[in-house]
Design a protein around this motif. Sequence first.
Motif, PDB file in Angstrom:
ATOM      1  N   LEU A 199      35.505  37.304  43.768  1.00  0.00           N
ATOM      2  CA  LEU A 199      36.904  37.168  43.332  1.00  0.00           C
ATOM      3  C   LEU A 199      37.492  38.057  42.048  1.00  0.00           C
ATOM      4  O   LEU A 199      38.236  37.456  41.264  1.00  0.00           O
ATOM      5  CB  LEU A 199      37.211  35.584  43.120  1.00  0.00           C
ATOM      6  CG  LEU A 199      37.648  34.680  43.910  1.00  0.00           C
ATOM      7  CD1 LEU A 199      37.765  33.359  43.373  1.00  0.00           C
ATOM      8  CD2 LEU A 199      38.912  34.949  44.772  1.00  0.00           C
ATOM      9  N   MET A 200      36.841  39.177  42.051  1.00  0.00           N
ATOM     10  CA  MET A 200      37.382  40.027  40.921  1.00  0.00           C
ATOM     11  C   MET A 200      37.152  39.390  39.427  1.00  0.00           C
ATOM     12  O   MET A 200      38.073  39.089  38.835  1.00  0.00           O
ATOM     13  CB  MET A 200      38.723  40.418  41.156  1.00  0.00           C
ATOM     14  CG  MET A 200      39.117  41.228  42.231  1.00  0.00           C
ATOM     15  SD  MET A 200      40.666  41.311  42.907  1.00  0.00           S
ATOM     16  CE  MET A 200      41.601  41.905  41.474  1.00  0.00           C
ATOM     17  N   PRO A 201      35.891  39.099  38.968  1.00  0.00           N
ATOM     18  CA  PRO A 201      35.502  38.669  37.927  1.00  0.00           C
ATOM     19  C   PRO A 201      36.007  39.241  36.742  1.00  0.00           C
ATOM     20  O   PRO A 201      36.216  38.649  35.498  1.00  0.00           O
ATOM     21  CB  PRO A 201      34.013  38.675  37.646  1.00  0.00           C
ATOM     22  CG  PRO A 201      33.344  39.658  38.782  1.00  0.00           C
ATOM     23  CD  PRO A 201      34.704  39.760  39.597  1.00  0.00           C
ATOM     24  N   HIS A 202      36.667  40.490  36.615  1.00  0.00           N
ATOM     25  CA  HIS A 202      37.187  41.148  35.530  1.00  0.00           C
ATOM     26  C   HIS A 202      38.696  40.698  35.190  1.00  0.00           C
ATOM     27  O   HIS A 202      39.123  40.756  34.079  1.00  0.00           O
ATOM     28  CB  HIS A 202      36.953  42.665  35.713  1.00  0.00           C
ATOM     29  CG  HIS A 202      37.802  43.218  36.624  1.00  0.00           C
ATOM     30  ND1 HIS A 202      37.113  43.159  37.970  1.00  0.00           N
ATOM     31  CD2 HIS A 202      38.864  43.932  37.167  1.00  0.00           C
ATOM     32  CE1 HIS A 202      38.101  43.622  38.926  1.00  0.00           C
ATOM     33  NE2 HIS A 202      39.042  44.328  38.344  1.00  0.00           N
ATOM     34  N   ILE A 203      39.197  40.216  36.402  1.00  0.00           N
ATOM     35  CA  ILE A 203      40.693  39.613  36.637  1.00  0.00           C
ATOM     36  C   ILE A 203      40.690  37.978  36.550  1.00  0.00           C
ATOM     37  O   ILE A 203      41.362  37.293  35.784  1.00  0.00           O
ATOM     38  CB  ILE A 203      41.443  40.169  37.608  1.00  0.00           C
ATOM     39  CG1 ILE A 203      41.431  41.734  37.471  1.00  0.00           C
ATOM     40  CG2 ILE A 203      42.716  39.554  37.500  1.00  0.00           C
ATOM     41  CD1 ILE A 203      42.225  42.298  38.554  1.00  0.00           C
ATOM     42  N   PHE A 204      39.910  37.398  37.264  1.00  0.00           N
ATOM     43  CA  PHE A 204      39.781  36.044  37.586  1.00  0.00           C
ATOM     44  C   PHE A 204      38.507  35.366  36.968  1.00  0.00           C
ATOM     45  O   PHE A 204      37.288  35.904  37.575  1.00  0.00           O
ATOM     46  CB  PHE A 204      40.040  35.196  38.935  1.00  0.00           C
ATOM     47  CG  PHE A 204      41.280  35.963  39.301  1.00  0.00           C
ATOM     48  CD1 PHE A 204      42.582  35.464  39.006  1.00  0.00           C
ATOM     49  CD2 PHE A 204      41.489  37.146  40.320  1.00  0.00           C
ATOM     50  CE1 PHE A 204      43.888  35.845  39.312  1.00  0.00           C
ATOM     51  CE2 PHE A 204      42.544  37.459  40.473  1.00  0.00           C
ATOM     52  CZ  PHE A 204      43.831  36.913  40.310  1.00  0.00           C
TER      53      PHE A 204
ATOM     54  N   PHE B 144      42.003  31.663  39.875  1.00  0.00           N
ATOM     55  CA  PHE B 144      42.883  32.316  41.059  1.00  0.00           C
ATOM     56  C   PHE B 144      43.987  31.354  41.930  1.00  0.00           C
ATOM     57  O   PHE B 144      44.877  31.751  42.217  1.00  0.00           O
ATOM     58  CB  PHE B 144      41.868  32.765  42.305  1.00  0.00           C
ATOM     59  CG  PHE B 144      42.323  33.759  43.572  1.00  0.00           C
ATOM     60  CD1 PHE B 144      42.966  35.027  43.153  1.00  0.00           C
ATOM     61  CD2 PHE B 144      42.746  32.967  44.518  1.00  0.00           C
ATOM     62  CE1 PHE B 144      43.427  35.598  44.313  1.00  0.00           C
ATOM     63  CE2 PHE B 144      43.238  33.715  45.433  1.00  0.00           C
ATOM     64  CZ  PHE B 144      43.711  35.007  45.543  1.00  0.00           C
ATOM     65  N   LYS B 145      43.448  30.085  42.175  1.00  0.00           N
ATOM     66  CA  LYS B 145      44.202  29.103  42.939  1.00  0.00           C
ATOM     67  C   LYS B 145      45.332  28.711  42.149  1.00  0.00           C
ATOM     68  O   LYS B 145      46.487  28.702  42.530  1.00  0.00           O
ATOM     69  CB  LYS B 145      43.261  28.022  43.329  1.00  0.00           C
ATOM     70  CG  LYS B 145      42.692  28.029  44.457  1.00  0.00           C
ATOM     71  CD  LYS B 145      41.637  26.594  44.727  1.00  0.00           C
ATOM     72  CE  LYS B 145      42.711  25.625  44.996  1.00  0.00           C
ATOM     73  NZ  LYS B 145      42.031  24.598  45.580  1.00  0.00           N
ATOM     74  N   ASP B 146      45.120  28.642  40.649  1.00  0.00           N
ATOM     75  CA  ASP B 146      46.296  28.337  39.852  1.00  0.00           C
ATOM     76  C   ASP B 146      47.297  29.466  39.823  1.00  0.00           C
ATOM     77  O   ASP B 146      48.387  29.305  39.597  1.00  0.00           O
ATOM     78  CB  ASP B 146      45.863  27.987  38.315  1.00  0.00           C
ATOM     79  CG  ASP B 146      44.888  26.911  38.163  1.00  0.00           C
ATOM     80  OD1 ASP B 146      45.121  26.083  39.304  1.00  0.00           O
ATOM     81  OD2 ASP B 146      44.104  26.412  37.143  1.00  0.00           O
ATOM     82  N   TRP B 147      46.668  30.723  39.914  1.00  0.00           N
ATOM     83  CA  TRP B 147      47.756  31.742  39.762  1.00  0.00           C
ATOM     84  C   TRP B 147      48.527  31.928  41.338  1.00  0.00           C
ATOM     85  O   TRP B 147      50.004  32.353  41.201  1.00  0.00           O
ATOM     86  CB  TRP B 147      46.980  33.112  39.689  1.00  0.00           C
ATOM     87  CG  TRP B 147      46.930  33.534  38.082  1.00  0.00           C
ATOM     88  CD1 TRP B 147      46.481  32.666  37.202  1.00  0.00           C
ATOM     89  CD2 TRP B 147      46.816  34.852  37.624  1.00  0.00           C
ATOM     90  NE1 TRP B 147      46.221  33.234  35.877  1.00  0.00           N
ATOM     91  CE2 TRP B 147      46.534  34.639  36.255  1.00  0.00           C
ATOM     92  CE3 TRP B 147      47.026  36.052  38.241  1.00  0.00           C
ATOM     93  CZ2 TRP B 147      46.596  35.806  35.405  1.00  0.00           C
ATOM     94  CZ3 TRP B 147      47.107  36.919  37.246  1.00  0.00           C
ATOM     95  CH2 TRP B 147      46.892  36.851  36.069  1.00  0.00           C
ATOM     96  N   PHE B 148      47.879  31.654  42.074  1.00  0.00           N
ATOM     97  CA  PHE B 148      48.563  32.020  43.476  1.00  0.00           C
ATOM     98  C   PHE B 148      48.523  31.047  44.620  1.00  0.00           C
ATOM     99  O   PHE B 148      49.644  30.764  45.007  1.00  0.00           O
ATOM    100  CB  PHE B 148      47.652  33.253  44.005  1.00  0.00           C
ATOM    101  CG  PHE B 148      47.801  34.638  43.312  1.00  0.00           C
ATOM    102  CD1 PHE B 148      49.185  35.300  42.902  1.00  0.00           C
ATOM    103  CD2 PHE B 148      46.800  35.086  42.898  1.00  0.00           C
ATOM    104  CE1 PHE B 148      49.149  36.323  42.383  1.00  0.00           C
ATOM    105  CE2 PHE B 148      46.678  36.272  41.936  1.00  0.00           C
ATOM    106  CZ  PHE B 148      47.949  36.780  41.862  1.00  0.00           C
TER     107      PHE B 148
END
Length: 79
Positions: A1-6, A12-16
């Motif tokens: 899940l792209m640890p450098h972003i999420f 991730f769920k909260d964002w999208f």
Amino acid sequence: LMPHIFESHKEFKDWFSNPLTGMIEGEHAVDQAVIERLHAILRPFLLRRLKKDVEKSLQDKVEHVVPCPLSKRQRELYE
């Protein structure tokens, strides 16, 4: 899940996921900024390639156009 972003799946769920689900179900108005942000993040991971670019041994695509006139009822509905 792209640890450098999420940092987590929850983030991730909260964002999208949560906002998109609300938009799809009609609970929230469509937020174009959320959609554009998701596209920007996912774009580098999505490839759009054609078979002819990947598999060189395939023959060229052949298309056959078969004209098919509308029935009387179809013409009436179409107009």
